[in-house]
Design a protein around this motif. Sequence first.
Motif, PDB file in Angstrom:
ATOM      1  N   PRO A 144     -13.967  12.995   9.658  1.00 28.49           N
ATOM      2  CA  PRO A 144     -13.259  11.558   9.779  1.00 28.49           C
ATOM      3  C   PRO A 144     -14.476  10.648   9.677  1.00 28.49           C
ATOM      4  O   PRO A 144     -15.374  10.801  10.406  1.00 28.49           O
ATOM      5  CB  PRO A 144     -12.524  11.295  10.956  1.00 28.49           C
ATOM      6  N   GLY A 146     -19.124  -0.236  22.949  1.00 30.34           N
ATOM      7  CA  GLY A 146     -19.485  -1.097  24.005  1.00 30.34           C
ATOM      8  C   GLY A 146     -19.577  -2.496  23.331  1.00 30.34           C
ATOM      9  O   GLY A 146     -18.621  -3.123  23.129  1.00 30.34           O
ATOM     10  N   GLN A 200     -15.268   0.055  11.608  1.00 29.56           N
ATOM     11  CA  GLN A 200     -13.763   0.120  11.582  1.00 29.56           C
ATOM     12  C   GLN A 200     -13.375   0.444  13.151  1.00 29.56           C
ATOM     13  O   GLN A 200     -13.806   1.189  13.824  1.00 29.56           O
ATOM     14  CB  GLN A 200     -13.133   1.078  10.592  1.00 29.56           C
ATOM     15  N   ASN A 202     -14.134  17.802  13.015  1.00 26.67           N
ATOM     16  CA  ASN A 202     -15.873  17.471  12.825  1.00 26.67           C
ATOM     17  C   ASN A 202     -16.548  18.451  13.662  1.00 26.67           C
ATOM     18  O   ASN A 202     -17.191  17.888  14.804  1.00 26.67           O
ATOM     19  CB  ASN A 202     -15.458  16.081  13.812  1.00 26.67           C
ATOM     20  N   GLY A 220     -22.631  10.941  13.761  1.00 24.85           N
ATOM     21  CA  GLY A 220     -21.513  11.705  13.928  1.00 24.85           C
ATOM     22  C   GLY A 220     -20.153  11.759  12.796  1.00 24.85           C
ATOM     23  O   GLY A 220     -19.383  12.271  12.578  1.00 24.85           O
ATOM     24  N   GLU A 259     -23.629   4.527  25.136  1.00 26.68           N
ATOM     25  CA  GLU A 259     -22.494   3.667  24.245  1.00 26.68           C
ATOM     26  C   GLU A 259     -22.223   4.414  22.879  1.00 26.68           C
ATOM     27  O   GLU A 259     -21.382   4.150  22.190  1.00 26.68           O
ATOM     28  CB  GLU A 259     -22.476   2.111  24.273  1.00 26.68           C
ATOM     29  N   SER A 279     -12.966   5.835  18.571  1.00 22.47           N
ATOM     30  CA  SER A 279     -13.178   7.135  18.372  1.00 22.47           C
ATOM     31  C   SER A 279     -14.748   7.338  19.176  1.00 22.47           C
ATOM     32  O   SER A 279     -14.893   8.501  19.518  1.00 22.47           O
ATOM     33  CB  SER A 279     -13.300   8.011  17.030  1.00 22.47           C
ATOM     34  N   THR A 280     -15.620   6.263  18.928  1.00 29.55           N
ATOM     35  CA  THR A 280     -16.721   6.393  19.973  1.00 29.55           C
ATOM     36  C   THR A 280     -16.730   5.569  21.109  1.00 29.55           C
ATOM     37  O   THR A 280     -17.600   5.326  22.015  1.00 29.55           O
ATOM     38  CB  THR A 280     -17.904   5.748  18.900  1.00 29.55           C
ATOM     39  N   GLY A 318     -15.218   6.254   9.391  1.00 27.70           N
ATOM     40  CA  GLY A 318     -14.624   4.672   9.535  1.00 27.70           C
ATOM     41  C   GLY A 318     -15.880   4.152   8.575  1.00 27.70           C
ATOM     42  O   GLY A 318     -16.123   4.460   7.574  1.00 27.70           O
ATOM     43  N   GLY A 319     -16.599   3.167   9.238  1.00 22.18           N
ATOM     44  CA  GLY A 319     -17.500   2.403   8.441  1.00 22.18           C
ATOM     45  C   GLY A 319     -18.977   3.116   8.353  1.00 22.18           C
ATOM     46  O   GLY A 319     -19.931   2.528   7.886  1.00 22.18           O
ATOM     47  N   ASN A 320     -19.034   4.331   8.958  1.00 22.72           N
ATOM     48  CA  ASN A 320     -20.436   5.417   8.795  1.00 22.72           C
ATOM     49  C   ASN A 320     -21.551   4.291   9.721  1.00 22.72           C
ATOM     50  O   ASN A 320     -22.596   4.310   8.927  1.00 22.72           O
ATOM     51  CB  ASN A 320     -20.701   5.475   7.392  1.00 22.72           C
ATOM     52  N   THR A 321     -21.254   3.802  10.509  1.00 23.68           N
ATOM     53  CA  THR A 321     -22.329   3.020  11.336  1.00 23.68           C
ATOM     54  C   THR A 321     -22.739   3.907  12.410  1.00 23.68           C
ATOM     55  O   THR A 321     -23.540   3.470  13.220  1.00 23.68           O
ATOM     56  CB  THR A 321     -21.869   1.540  11.872  1.00 23.68           C
ATOM     57  N   SER A 322     -22.400   5.167  12.704  1.00 23.21           N
ATOM     58  CA  SER A 322     -22.674   6.097  13.856  1.00 23.21           C
ATOM     59  C   SER A 322     -24.243   5.951  13.893  1.00 23.21           C
ATOM     60  O   SER A 322     -24.895   6.205  12.959  1.00 23.21           O
ATOM     61  CB  SER A 322     -21.977   7.342  13.571  1.00 23.21           C
ATOM     62  N   GLU A 372     -14.784  11.102  19.477  1.00 24.25           N
ATOM     63  CA  GLU A 372     -15.749  11.099  18.142  1.00 24.25           C
ATOM     64  C   GLU A 372     -15.043  12.095  17.115  1.00 24.25           C
ATOM     65  O   GLU A 372     -15.830  12.981  16.393  1.00 24.25           O
ATOM     66  CB  GLU A 372     -17.196  11.576  18.488  1.00 24.25           C
ATOM     67  N   ASN A 421     -14.574   2.279  16.146  1.00 24.12           N
ATOM     68  CA  ASN A 421     -14.771   2.085  17.357  1.00 24.12           C
ATOM     69  C   ASN A 421     -14.034   2.723  18.832  1.00 24.12           C
ATOM     70  O   ASN A 421     -14.722   3.100  19.467  1.00 24.12           O
ATOM     71  CB  ASN A 421     -14.410   0.501  17.464  1.00 24.12           C
ATOM     72  N   ILE A 441      -7.403   9.215  14.748  1.00 20.13           N
ATOM     73  CA  ILE A 441      -6.659   8.113  15.210  1.00 20.13           C
ATOM     74  C   ILE A 441      -6.291   7.395  13.988  1.00 20.13           C
ATOM     75  O   ILE A 441      -7.180   7.290  12.974  1.00 20.13           O
ATOM     76  CB  ILE A 441      -7.645   7.072  16.117  1.00 20.13           C
TER      77      ILE A 441
END
Length: 473
Positions: free
Chosen positions: A72, A155, A145, A468, A82, A431, A151-152, A74-78, A205, A149, A211
């Motif tokens: 999965p 913080g 996204q 994942n 992840g 975080e 899923s991680t 989201g915004g790929n900012t991990s 994650e 947020n 979600i």
Amino acid sequence: MTKKISTGLIQQLQAAVGPAGWSCDAEVLAPLLLDQRGRYQGVTPILLRPACTEEVSKVLRICHQADIAVVPQGGNTSLVGGSVPDEAGNQVLLSLSRMNRIRDLSIADFTLTAEAGCILASLQDAAEAENLLFPLSLAAEGSCQIGGNLSTNAGGTQVLRYGNARDLVLGLEVVFANGEIWNGLRALRKDNAGYDLKQLFLGSEGTLGIITAAVLKLFPRPNHTETALVVVPDAEAAMALLRACRAEVGEAVTRFEYMDRASMELVLCQIPDIRNPFAEVHDHYVLLELTASHGGEALARGLETVLEQSLGKGRVIDAVIAQSGRQARDFWNIREGIPEAQRKDGAGLKQDVSVPLSRLPEFLARARPAVAAAFPEALIVAFGHLGDGNLHFNLNQPHGMDAESFRARGPEIHRLIYDIAVEMEGSFAAEHGVGRLKREELRRYRPAVEVELMAKLKSTLDPRGILNPGKVV
Ligand SMILES: Cc1cc2nc3c(=O)[nH]c(=O)nc-3n(C[C@H](O)[C@H](O)[C@H](O)COP(=O)(O)OP(=O)(O)OC[C@H]3O[C@@H](n4cnc5c(N)ncnc54)[C@H](O)[C@@H]3O)c2cc1C
């Protein structure tokens, strides 16, 4: 073990999401396959972008039956790798970005029900339009996204007052590994009917379920904000300032951030239009924000009182209180510019550690000399969410050393810093999570009983290991 993806299976997946819901175009895929830090380059035969929960369910049903791995995104900012598939090319990339509807905003319930693909900033805006607040706030808010947020368990900068992402959730909708949909979108403030199942998915994650939507808490919007950039002599004084602020204005203390000299110097040097609010650069700064719904004058007076008293006690060297929203923004641009300034300056070794609040000064007092002794040429750049006991204790590449040789020192330096944090009853992953980057650390630093329980939960919720894989456990 997950399997290779056949052409027939790709066709089934394409049919499940319709023509607008997939892409195999290398140009479309490229930015989604490289992680935020440029450390992991993934490969996938197909990107799926379902438009609704039922489509997510169809995708998982197909992948579950065929033992195909699903990553999965989201915004790929991990920051821990992840959200990208591995290099083998057998994992489907599932982006939630088309599921970006706000399903409901209830002023009566103080809730917002949003789909996973909503950009965090858009939820803040939706709350603001009703004069309410959704308090999750982090530098990546323009692109991350809400599904990512949650899923991680992100913080950010307002944890001190409002808690982490998990504290902002009342209900969840989740698609399980086998495609079953769990509608737990309850908007209840109190609900002790058995186990709190949503907690399993918050912070997991993407390894236990996808979600697809959440009921989020909204808060009264503060009308008054006081922001100050404060020079303190050391970390002890910074923590004393936090205590003094809380004693004076209580829960109004909303953000309490730390920056060291190197952070300030890097931002001044690397980020255009940033001005030093002081005549010189100092060793330690606190950027603090107080907010309140009423009593603006009392808030301003409270801040002045604390700063004056702290000056008198030698716990504050200098301070500037923002005189306008614009000046407050300028202060935040310094703090939020640090990661970019670090990137522009060269390669970095990044740490995301936490210790109990009372031990933060001790952490800095131990970690700084230990790292300086082990790697004297590297630049230590320490900043973070001091009010949460969370520091990004980073190192930057020495000028004159190539990035590869610098990065090669990573394992040794990470170990040194994590050892100190964990010895002080802290965490190696405050975080940003575990992702692909810190799996080994999870096994090293957490008791076997915890890791075993995580593995048991994983095999219960995802017996075929399709969600994942290669992340967290
Ligand atoms: C400049 C910058 C500043 C940052 N500051 C902070 C900060 O202050 N605090 C903080 O905590 N983090 C911070 N981060 C890290 C990152 O922004 C957060 O972890 C964010 O919550 C990730 O959201 P995302 O949508 O980008 O998720 P992604 O990066 O796409 O995914 C993150 C993880 O969640 C999984 N995932 C994504 N969507 C779903 C879903 N719908 N269901 C199940 N699993 C899913 C992915 O597989 C992956 O494991 C920062 C990052 C950047 C680049």
